[in-house]
Motif scaffolding. Structure first.
Motif, PDB file in Angstrom:
ATOM      1  N   GLU A  38     -41.867 -84.956 -38.492  1.00  0.00           N
ATOM      2  CA  GLU A  38     -42.771 -84.759 -38.707  1.00  0.00           C
ATOM      3  C   GLU A  38     -43.663 -85.893 -38.408  1.00  0.00           C
ATOM      4  OE1 GLU A  38     -39.804 -84.249 -41.135  1.00  0.00           O
ATOM      5  OE2 GLU A  38     -40.611 -82.294 -41.276  1.00  0.00           O
ATOM      6  N   GLU A  39     -43.119 -87.006 -38.498  1.00  0.00           N
ATOM      7  CA  GLU A  39     -43.927 -88.401 -37.978  1.00  0.00           C
ATOM      8  C   GLU A  39     -44.438 -87.933 -36.601  1.00  0.00           C
ATOM      9  OE1 GLU A  39     -46.138 -90.758 -39.087  1.00  0.00           O
ATOM     10  OE2 GLU A  39     -45.668 -90.359 -40.521  1.00  0.00           O
ATOM     11  N   VAL A  40     -42.898 -87.704 -35.550  1.00  0.00           N
ATOM     12  CA  VAL A  40     -43.433 -87.659 -34.125  1.00  0.00           C
ATOM     13  C   VAL A  40     -44.389 -86.764 -33.942  1.00  0.00           C
ATOM     14  CG1 VAL A  40     -42.818 -86.528 -31.815  1.00  0.00           C
ATOM     15  CG2 VAL A  40     -41.425 -87.986 -34.347  1.00  0.00           C
ATOM     16  N   ASN A  41     -44.493 -85.291 -34.786  1.00  0.00           N
ATOM     17  CA  ASN A  41     -45.666 -84.579 -34.493  1.00  0.00           C
ATOM     18  C   ASN A  41     -47.195 -84.930 -35.394  1.00  0.00           C
ATOM     19  OD1 ASN A  41     -43.743 -82.365 -33.893  1.00  0.00           O
ATOM     20  ND2 ASN A  41     -44.007 -81.790 -36.450  1.00  0.00           N
ATOM     21  N   LYS A  42     -47.329 -85.844 -36.350  1.00  0.00           N
ATOM     22  CA  LYS A  42     -48.310 -86.521 -36.685  1.00  0.00           C
ATOM     23  C   LYS A  42     -48.782 -87.474 -35.831  1.00  0.00           C
ATOM     24  CE  LYS A  42     -48.003 -86.853 -41.464  1.00  0.00           C
ATOM     25  NZ  LYS A  42     -47.154 -87.148 -43.290  1.00  0.00           N
ATOM     26  N   GLN A  43     -47.995 -88.066 -34.683  1.00  0.00           N
ATOM     27  CA  GLN A  43     -48.499 -88.803 -33.745  1.00  0.00           C
ATOM     28  C   GLN A  43     -49.125 -88.654 -32.600  1.00  0.00           C
ATOM     29  OE1 GLN A  43     -48.700 -92.009 -34.006  1.00  0.00           O
ATOM     30  NE2 GLN A  43     -47.962 -91.818 -35.699  1.00  0.00           N
ATOM     31  N   LEU A  44     -48.208 -87.271 -32.080  1.00  0.00           N
ATOM     32  CA  LEU A  44     -48.613 -86.042 -31.000  1.00  0.00           C
ATOM     33  C   LEU A  44     -50.136 -85.592 -31.781  1.00  0.00           C
ATOM     34  CD1 LEU A  44     -45.129 -84.313 -30.196  1.00  0.00           C
ATOM     35  CD2 LEU A  44     -46.771 -85.965 -28.667  1.00  0.00           C
ATOM     36  N   ASP A  45     -50.578 -85.394 -32.979  1.00  0.00           N
ATOM     37  CA  ASP A  45     -51.758 -84.523 -32.947  1.00  0.00           C
ATOM     38  C   ASP A  45     -52.741 -85.409 -33.668  1.00  0.00           C
ATOM     39  OD1 ASP A  45     -53.112 -82.107 -34.531  1.00  0.00           O
ATOM     40  OD2 ASP A  45     -53.814 -83.791 -35.775  1.00  0.00           O
ATOM     41  N   LYS A  46     -52.526 -86.916 -33.734  1.00  0.00           N
ATOM     42  CA  LYS A  46     -53.333 -88.063 -33.502  1.00  0.00           C
ATOM     43  C   LYS A  46     -53.868 -88.157 -32.506  1.00  0.00           C
ATOM     44  CE  LYS A  46     -53.811 -92.801 -35.338  1.00  0.00           C
ATOM     45  NZ  LYS A  46     -52.900 -94.395 -35.955  1.00  0.00           N
ATOM     46  N   MET A  47     -52.411 -88.271 -31.012  1.00  0.00           N
ATOM     47  CA  MET A  47     -53.030 -88.767 -29.627  1.00  0.00           C
ATOM     48  C   MET A  47     -53.855 -87.762 -29.325  1.00  0.00           C
ATOM     49  SD  MET A  47     -49.346 -90.272 -28.680  1.00  0.00           S
ATOM     50  CE  MET A  47     -48.989 -91.524 -28.615  1.00  0.00           C
ATOM     51  N   GLY A  48     -53.474 -86.085 -29.165  1.00  0.00           N
ATOM     52  CA  GLY A  48     -54.615 -85.594 -29.221  1.00  0.00           C
ATOM     53  C   GLY A  48     -55.926 -85.206 -29.433  1.00  0.00           C
ATOM     54  N   TYR A  49     -55.964 -86.012 -30.775  1.00  0.00           N
ATOM     55  CA  TYR A  49     -57.201 -85.841 -31.035  1.00  0.00           C
ATOM     56  C   TYR A  49     -58.255 -86.730 -31.210  1.00  0.00           C
ATOM     57  CZ  TYR A  49     -61.050 -86.904 -35.009  1.00  0.00           C
ATOM     58  OH  TYR A  49     -62.204 -87.398 -35.279  1.00  0.00           O
ATOM     59  N   ASN A  50     -57.697 -88.105 -30.535  1.00  0.00           N
ATOM     60  CA  ASN A  50     -57.688 -88.781 -30.103  1.00  0.00           C
ATOM     61  C   ASN A  50     -58.639 -88.611 -28.209  1.00  0.00           C
ATOM     62  OD1 ASN A  50     -57.979 -90.716 -31.953  1.00  0.00           O
ATOM     63  ND2 ASN A  50     -56.432 -92.049 -31.394  1.00  0.00           N
ATOM     64  N   ILE A  51     -57.904 -87.651 -27.225  1.00  0.00           N
ATOM     65  CA  ILE A  51     -58.294 -87.322 -26.358  1.00  0.00           C
ATOM     66  C   ILE A  51     -58.814 -85.779 -26.313  1.00  0.00           C
ATOM     67  CG2 ILE A  51     -56.964 -85.732 -24.365  1.00  0.00           C
ATOM     68  CD1 ILE A  51     -53.916 -87.293 -24.738  1.00  0.00           C
ATOM     69  N   GLY A  52     -59.482 -84.914 -27.580  1.00  0.00           N
ATOM     70  CA  GLY A  52     -59.894 -84.755 -27.579  1.00  0.00           C
ATOM     71  C   GLY A  52     -61.511 -84.926 -27.736  1.00  0.00           C
ATOM     72  N   VAL A  53     -61.660 -86.121 -28.544  1.00  0.00           N
ATOM     73  CA  VAL A  53     -62.794 -87.073 -28.098  1.00  0.00           C
ATOM     74  C   VAL A  53     -63.395 -87.241 -27.562  1.00  0.00           C
ATOM     75  CG1 VAL A  53     -63.596 -89.101 -29.723  1.00  0.00           C
ATOM     76  CG2 VAL A  53     -62.258 -87.543 -31.183  1.00  0.00           C
ATOM     77  N   ARG A  54     -62.637 -87.374 -26.244  1.00  0.00           N
ATOM     78  CA  ARG A  54     -63.066 -88.718 -25.608  1.00  0.00           C
ATOM     79  C   ARG A  54     -63.439 -86.795 -24.098  1.00  0.00           C
ATOM     80  NH1 ARG A  54     -60.518 -92.427 -28.229  1.00  0.00           N
ATOM     81  NH2 ARG A  54     -61.595 -93.454 -28.127  1.00  0.00           N
ATOM     82  N   LEU A  55     -62.378 -86.409 -24.072  1.00  0.00           N
ATOM     83  CA  LEU A  55     -62.380 -85.293 -23.354  1.00  0.00           C
ATOM     84  C   LEU A  55     -63.492 -83.522 -23.375  1.00  0.00           C
ATOM     85  CD1 LEU A  55     -60.229 -84.423 -20.938  1.00  0.00           C
ATOM     86  CD2 LEU A  55     -59.692 -82.301 -22.697  1.00  0.00           C
ATOM     87  N   ILE A  56     -64.131 -83.519 -24.539  1.00  0.00           N
ATOM     88  CA  ILE A  56     -65.502 -82.662 -24.733  1.00  0.00           C
ATOM     89  C   ILE A  56     -66.345 -83.462 -23.442  1.00  0.00           C
ATOM     90  CG2 ILE A  56     -66.508 -83.867 -26.723  1.00  0.00           C
ATOM     91  CD1 ILE A  56     -66.644 -80.459 -25.587  1.00  0.00           C
ATOM     92  N   GLY A 137     -59.811 -82.466 -31.876  1.00  0.00           N
ATOM     93  CA  GLY A 137     -61.004 -83.258 -31.855  1.00  0.00           C
ATOM     94  C   GLY A 137     -61.929 -83.213 -30.657  1.00  0.00           C
ATOM     95  N   SER A 138     -61.875 -82.430 -30.328  1.00  0.00           N
ATOM     96  CA  SER A 138     -62.859 -81.868 -29.014  1.00  0.00           C
ATOM     97  C   SER A 138     -64.483 -81.209 -29.778  1.00  0.00           C
ATOM     98  CB  SER A 138     -62.577 -81.062 -28.002  1.00  0.00           C
ATOM     99  OG  SER A 138     -61.645 -79.804 -27.763  1.00  0.00           O
ATOM    100  N   LEU A 139     -64.192 -79.982 -30.888  1.00  0.00           N
ATOM    101  CA  LEU A 139     -64.958 -79.032 -31.195  1.00  0.00           C
ATOM    102  C   LEU A 139     -65.348 -80.279 -32.684  1.00  0.00           C
ATOM    103  CD1 LEU A 139     -62.446 -76.103 -32.016  1.00  0.00           C
ATOM    104  CD2 LEU A 139     -64.964 -76.727 -30.432  1.00  0.00           C
ATOM    105  N   GLU A 140     -65.401 -81.327 -33.031  1.00  0.00           N
ATOM    106  CA  GLU A 140     -65.566 -82.287 -33.968  1.00  0.00           C
ATOM    107  C   GLU A 140     -66.787 -82.627 -33.310  1.00  0.00           C
ATOM    108  OE1 GLU A 140     -64.462 -85.988 -36.645  1.00  0.00           O
ATOM    109  OE2 GLU A 140     -63.100 -84.340 -37.195  1.00  0.00           O
ATOM    110  N   MET A 141     -66.421 -83.228 -31.918  1.00  0.00           N
ATOM    111  CA  MET A 141     -67.491 -84.122 -31.641  1.00  0.00           C
ATOM    112  C   MET A 141     -68.734 -83.283 -31.361  1.00  0.00           C
ATOM    113  SD  MET A 141     -66.776 -87.323 -31.347  1.00  0.00           S
ATOM    114  CE  MET A 141     -65.634 -86.482 -32.998  1.00  0.00           C
ATOM    115  N   VAL A 142     -68.828 -81.916 -31.297  1.00  0.00           N
ATOM    116  CA  VAL A 142     -69.905 -81.010 -31.638  1.00  0.00           C
ATOM    117  C   VAL A 142     -70.181 -79.993 -32.795  1.00  0.00           C
ATOM    118  CG1 VAL A 142     -69.438 -80.113 -28.913  1.00  0.00           C
ATOM    119  CG2 VAL A 142     -68.226 -78.787 -30.557  1.00  0.00           C
ATOM    120  N   GLN A 143     -69.999 -81.178 -33.561  1.00  0.00           N
ATOM    121  CA  GLN A 143     -69.664 -80.167 -34.800  1.00  0.00           C
ATOM    122  C   GLN A 143     -69.284 -79.370 -36.008  1.00  0.00           C
ATOM    123  OE1 GLN A 143     -72.522 -81.738 -32.205  1.00  0.00           O
ATOM    124  NE2 GLN A 143     -72.549 -83.591 -34.118  1.00  0.00           N
ATOM    125  N   MET A 144     -68.266 -79.215 -35.417  1.00  0.00           N
ATOM    126  CA  MET A 144     -67.619 -77.757 -35.606  1.00  0.00           C
ATOM    127  C   MET A 144     -65.732 -78.956 -36.329  1.00  0.00           C
ATOM    128  SD  MET A 144     -66.997 -75.310 -33.213  1.00  0.00           S
ATOM    129  CE  MET A 144     -68.720 -73.451 -33.308  1.00  0.00           C
TER     130      MET A 144
END
Length: 180
Positions: A38-56, A137-144
């Motif tokens: 569960e902790e690994v899943n949280k970390q992967l999701d968090k990393m993905g979120y940070n990537i998405g924020v920039r990738l958009i 993360g990417s959708l949050e940056m476009v207000q979703m």
């Protein structure tokens, strides 16, 4: 000419395989660093979120896609443009909820799981949960605001990989006082 195109496809395949193996090394290291899946899943999701924020930003610049008018259009752009651009696959968009606020992305093949077998002691590991974070993360940056989770996974014996996405709300842009 065909020699050049063969070299290009070989290069893309090598890049894809290098990415897959590097991601596998990252997941392996996280499994060593954290107590439970569960902790690994949280970390992967968090990393993905940070990537998405920039990738958009890269996605919007490279794809020339304009603002989507509804969630259905957003789903099509994610499947037909974003997944193809970054992972080289085109998932199908299906299983829409009656309200039109939830759908599934079905991946016949998930490039992140090539060469992967989950060990028996990692039953709760969602190996590709980085993708959920990237989408969120990417959708949050476009207000979703969206909820993203895996519903099926080929690593768990399912026939396909299914990512379930649910629209939560449109995020209002908060401009600082005086910046109207």
């Amino acid at each position: 000419m065909s020699r050049q195109s063969n070299r290009t496809s070989d290069s893309k395949k090598m890049n894809s395989e290098l990415f897959t193996l590097t991601y596998g090394a990252l997941v392996t290291q996280l499994c060593k660093d954290y107590e439970n899946d569960e902790e690994v899943n949280k970390q992967l999701d968090k990393m993905g979120y940070n990537i998405g924020v920039r990738l958009i930003e890269d996605f919007l610049a490279r794809s020339s896609v304009g603002r989507c008018h509804d969630f259905r259009e957003t789903a099509d752009v994610i499947a037909k443009v974003a997944f193809k651009m970054y992972l080289g696959v085109t998932p199908s968009v299906t299983n829409w909820s009656p309200a039109g606020d939830e759908f599934s992305l079905i991946l016949e093949s998930n490039p992140l799981v090539d060469f992967v077998e989950l060990p028996d002691n990692h039953n709760n590991l969602v190996y590709s949960s980085l993708l959920c974070g990237v989408l969120r993360g990417s959708l949050e940056m476009v207000q979703m605001a969206v909820d993203v989770r895996f519903a099926q996974d080929t690593l768990r014996g399912d026939n396909v990989t299914e990512i379930r996405m649910k629209f939560i709300k449109r995020i209002e842009e908060n401009l600082p006082a005086g910046d109207e």
